[in-house]
Design an enzyme around this catalytic site. Sequence first.
Site, PDB file in Angstrom:
ATOM      1  N   ASP A  32       0.840  -1.196   0.000  1.00  0.00           N
ATOM      2  CA  ASP A  32       0.000   0.000   0.000  1.00  0.00           C
ATOM      3  C   ASP A  32       0.874   1.246   0.000  1.00  0.00           C
ATOM      4  O   ASP A  32       1.900   1.280  -0.682  1.00  0.00           O
ATOM      5  CB  ASP A  32      -0.942  -0.033   1.203  1.00  0.00           C
ATOM      6  CG  ASP A  32      -2.323   0.523   0.868  1.00  0.00           C
ATOM      7  OD1 ASP A  32      -2.428   1.742   0.695  1.00  0.00           O
ATOM      8  OD2 ASP A  32      -3.281  -0.264   0.762  1.00  0.00           O
ATOM      9  N   HIS A  48      -3.740   5.741   3.649  1.00  0.00           N
ATOM     10  CA  HIS A  48      -4.455   4.516   3.294  1.00  0.00           C
ATOM     11  C   HIS A  48      -3.754   3.275   3.824  1.00  0.00           C
ATOM     12  O   HIS A  48      -4.391   2.363   4.363  1.00  0.00           O
ATOM     13  CB  HIS A  48      -4.626   4.419   1.779  1.00  0.00           C
ATOM     14  CG  HIS A  48      -5.585   3.355   1.354  1.00  0.00           C
ATOM     15  ND1 HIS A  48      -5.189   2.108   0.971  1.00  0.00           N
ATOM     16  CD2 HIS A  48      -6.950   3.366   1.283  1.00  0.00           C
ATOM     17  CE1 HIS A  48      -6.261   1.382   0.665  1.00  0.00           C
ATOM     18  NE2 HIS A  48      -7.335   2.119   0.841  1.00  0.00           N
ATOM     19  N   SER A  52     -11.709  -1.882  -0.718  1.00  0.00           N
ATOM     20  CA  SER A  52     -10.337  -1.879  -0.228  1.00  0.00           C
ATOM     21  C   SER A  52     -10.302  -1.791   1.295  1.00  0.00           C
ATOM     22  O   SER A  52      -9.243  -1.921   1.909  1.00  0.00           O
ATOM     23  CB  SER A  52      -9.546  -0.717  -0.839  1.00  0.00           C
ATOM     24  OG  SER A  52     -10.107   0.519  -0.492  1.00  0.00           O
TER      25      SER A  52
END
Length: 1005
Positions: free
Chosen positions: A186, A217, A383
């Site tokens: 990520d 994120h 996600s």
Amino acid sequence: MRGRTSIFALSSIFLLLSLFPYHFFYPKHQTSSTPKNHIIRFLQYKKAEVYRNYLERHVKSKGWKWVERKNPAMNFPTDFALVEIEDHFEDLLIGEFGKLDLVKDVYLDLSYQRGVLDEKVGAFLDGKKRPGKIFTAMSFDESDANVTGSRRNLMMQKSQVTSLFGADALWSKGYTGAKVKMAIFDTGIRANHPHFRNIKERTNWTNEDTLNDNLGHGTFVAGVIAGQDAQCLGFAPDTEIYAFRVFTDAQVSYTSWFLDAFNYAIATKMDVLNLSIGGPDYLDLPFVEKVWEITANNIIMVSAIGNDGPLYGTLNNPADQSDVIGVGGIDYNDHIASFSSRGMSTWEIPHGYGRVKPDVVAYGREIMGSKISRGCKSLSGTSVASPVVAGIVCLLVSVIPENKRKDILNPASMKQALVEGASKLSGPNMYEQGAGRVDLLESYETLKSYEPRASIFPSVLDYTDCPYSWPFCRQPLYAGTMPVIFNTTILNGMGVIGYVESPPAWHPSNEEGNILSIHFTYSKVIWPWTGYLAIHMQIKEEGAQFHGEIEGNVTVKVYSPPGQGEKNPRRSTCVLHLKLKVVPTPERSMRVLWDQFHSIKYPPGYIPRDSLDVRNDILDWHGDHLHTNFHIMFNMLRDSGYYVETLGSPFTCFDANQYGTLLLVDPEDEYFDEEINKIKDDVINTGLGLAVFADWYNVDSMLKMKFFDDNTRSWWTPVTGGSNVPALNDLLAPFGIAFGDKILNGDFVINGEQSRYASGTDIVKFPEGGYLHGFPFLDSSESGATQNVLFSGMSKADSPILGLLEVGGGRIGVYGDSNCLDSSHMVTNCYWLLKKILDFTSRNIRDPVLFSDSSKQDKKLHLDDNQLPSRRTDVNFSAYSSVVGEELICRSDSRFEVWGTKGYDLHVRGRNRRLPGYAAIDLGTGLNSSIVEVPVKRHKPVEKNKYLGYFYRDDMDFPELVASHWLIPAIVAVSGLVLLWSFWKIRQKRRRRRKGSGSFRSAYP
């Protein structure tokens, strides 16, 4: 003097105008000489320095240089190199590299970019390509956890997603994810974050000099998996976190970064890997094959299925791969989240049928996770659902003693535990929810007593279980139908490689089951961990009047090599239970055949969207199948009593006597000559109805849609329009029907129904005696836009868009727009019109409005053939076609009796279709044999490799425009130059004359 000036000005303006069209319609070609990075894949793992010396020793040509990759993976052997190649030497060097013995293949280094976290942003914005590889949007709804009152209590109740799955029950037993190595691919994570107790390693794979997460994120995903803050607990707080920073702060990544990071994950023996990214390009083979290698090395990969819901056929890669656990999203009411992508997979279309995905669903709306530095927030999206399942997987891995994990746990056995333990939701179908909502405690019970075995997913196909078994439960089986295909996944928990020991078998539960005829297509070699088993079902002729249910099992025996310390191969029998509804064969007039064969989708080519009003999703990638973006239309036809079957082979492969109407919607491919001749005979002599829903096709507009992709350093051009009008006109020519090249838009009312015509085309040829309907629309094509300006204020002439005709024993209905049937980007539907057209073509039921005297043609509508839309000759259409350069053959989607033949009443060898501008092609060289090979060494076992060289290479044809696009500007330009030259000659003569007269006067005063 004033006259001379005006002539000069006029000629100058004429010259400028002559040059203007080219620069206006064809912007300056970007001929950047910027070197491109290419990935050279090798057949073995060796130190990078070994491969550098190897390449430098064997490739002496200039124009390339080695790219040093400074990252942790360089301490380990690698199977690829990154080289920089100058544009001018690209083809030469790719050829030289590809010929080397140790080289597997050569690919451009693709870029990945995902959307901004708080916006729904995709690869295209207002019709323009954003930097990076094609990706799908990731949307998030963020809210702060620091709220008060009842809202805070509600949020806190929802936020503890761990309690909803019963994670505390396993925590109380001492299972907390200890000694499980979790790789999070990520945006990174910050050091010493207070929410994590076990950050083992942070690695950076980007070109930015930081390990920190500056977007948030990656930190959020890690928090859902292993956070320990009381407000946003993770599932496995003792899991060892390995943060792989594979995205820059601008959210960009490259395939080479992923390949290095994947190799490092393999070398450092990760247990679980979460990847909350995806896109529609399942033909990025370096990436796809590396995912196979990841799972083959016993790393359990979990990935988000995508945020392109509620549209069907929108699965993202790599979550759509059978060896990956693909996760969809639900809300707290156990409803499928609107953003969650739906199946089926589209790899197998047109000849096969897609697989069931997602595998499982999990809560993905308003999930709590960690902020970048401290505190919690909520996000939504698949996600987010993906790390929920990844956290559950980490917790389940820790249940198995460390010394037994590699013997029991693998990508297949973990998926078996998840899908077998999942709770099936009431309401969603299998292509929305997979096996259902993941159930941690049920999966825990499965793993406690797990013995290595193989199984089939889904393990049941029950026609009485609706809506879960949609679309199968919506239409019963009957004799004479095209084979109904159900594509399942074989999960082999016995080993990374397995084999089908003997052909699958059908075991009916009663005598009635013998009327079912089943053929099978399947993976003879199962690797890595998974394979496929497709069942092709037909009812035998003796069951033509049977009404009832048949039941039984399909079995397939699988074996794998012995495990460690074992002497004998591991064996297992997989069972698929079938419960099917059968009805007597419907009458011909109620049977409709859907043409799937002539549909082309992205990837591998730039296939544009049908509605040009859709500016942020310009690729046609949803499959164009009855059960993907036309699923609502399918349900409507079933509600109307029609039985709809699918044909994924040429038109010679069906018996027209069995069907009322052949339905063509948005076809993009060409037609074999044999198909054109057969349809003519079927309609006129056999009484087959033909219903066609076309779409826009305009070469000038296609050229304007061309764009330069900074990522691949190449031009992307539409392969065709919304539909292939020139090919359709060939098919319809025997009936005197043809479509034009207008792009029409507007609202209209017919038969009391308000409708929207969205980027449709017009009818320009139609016979006398037929019924034709036209409406005043704006033409948004390049030429039409000019006319709209010139004649603004004047009333618009009607453009014919709907035609109905009886010819011989058959009936034809044609309509110029298909967007009203496509649920992807529909403005208003025209299902009512489709039903009335089918009522006419199949049953000769005539609606009084559609067949009014005022719409009957007392003379034919005519346009010379040389004025009809022409094919583009500046694209290699054979690279994407199933017709051009291909042999006519009936495949496994057609009736069993014509498998492998050229179809009904065809006993001679089929001819290849040759189009103007295309070279003649020899038969017999396999898929896409007509492609001019790019000098890249291909990995032969993977057939789809052949597509990529065309899609990602430079478009060599861009400057070579068809004559109609350069000839007129050239003639006008030459005329302008001749006019200037003539004017100059006149001035020279006058000067000489004035000079001569002046001398005469001075000599003779």
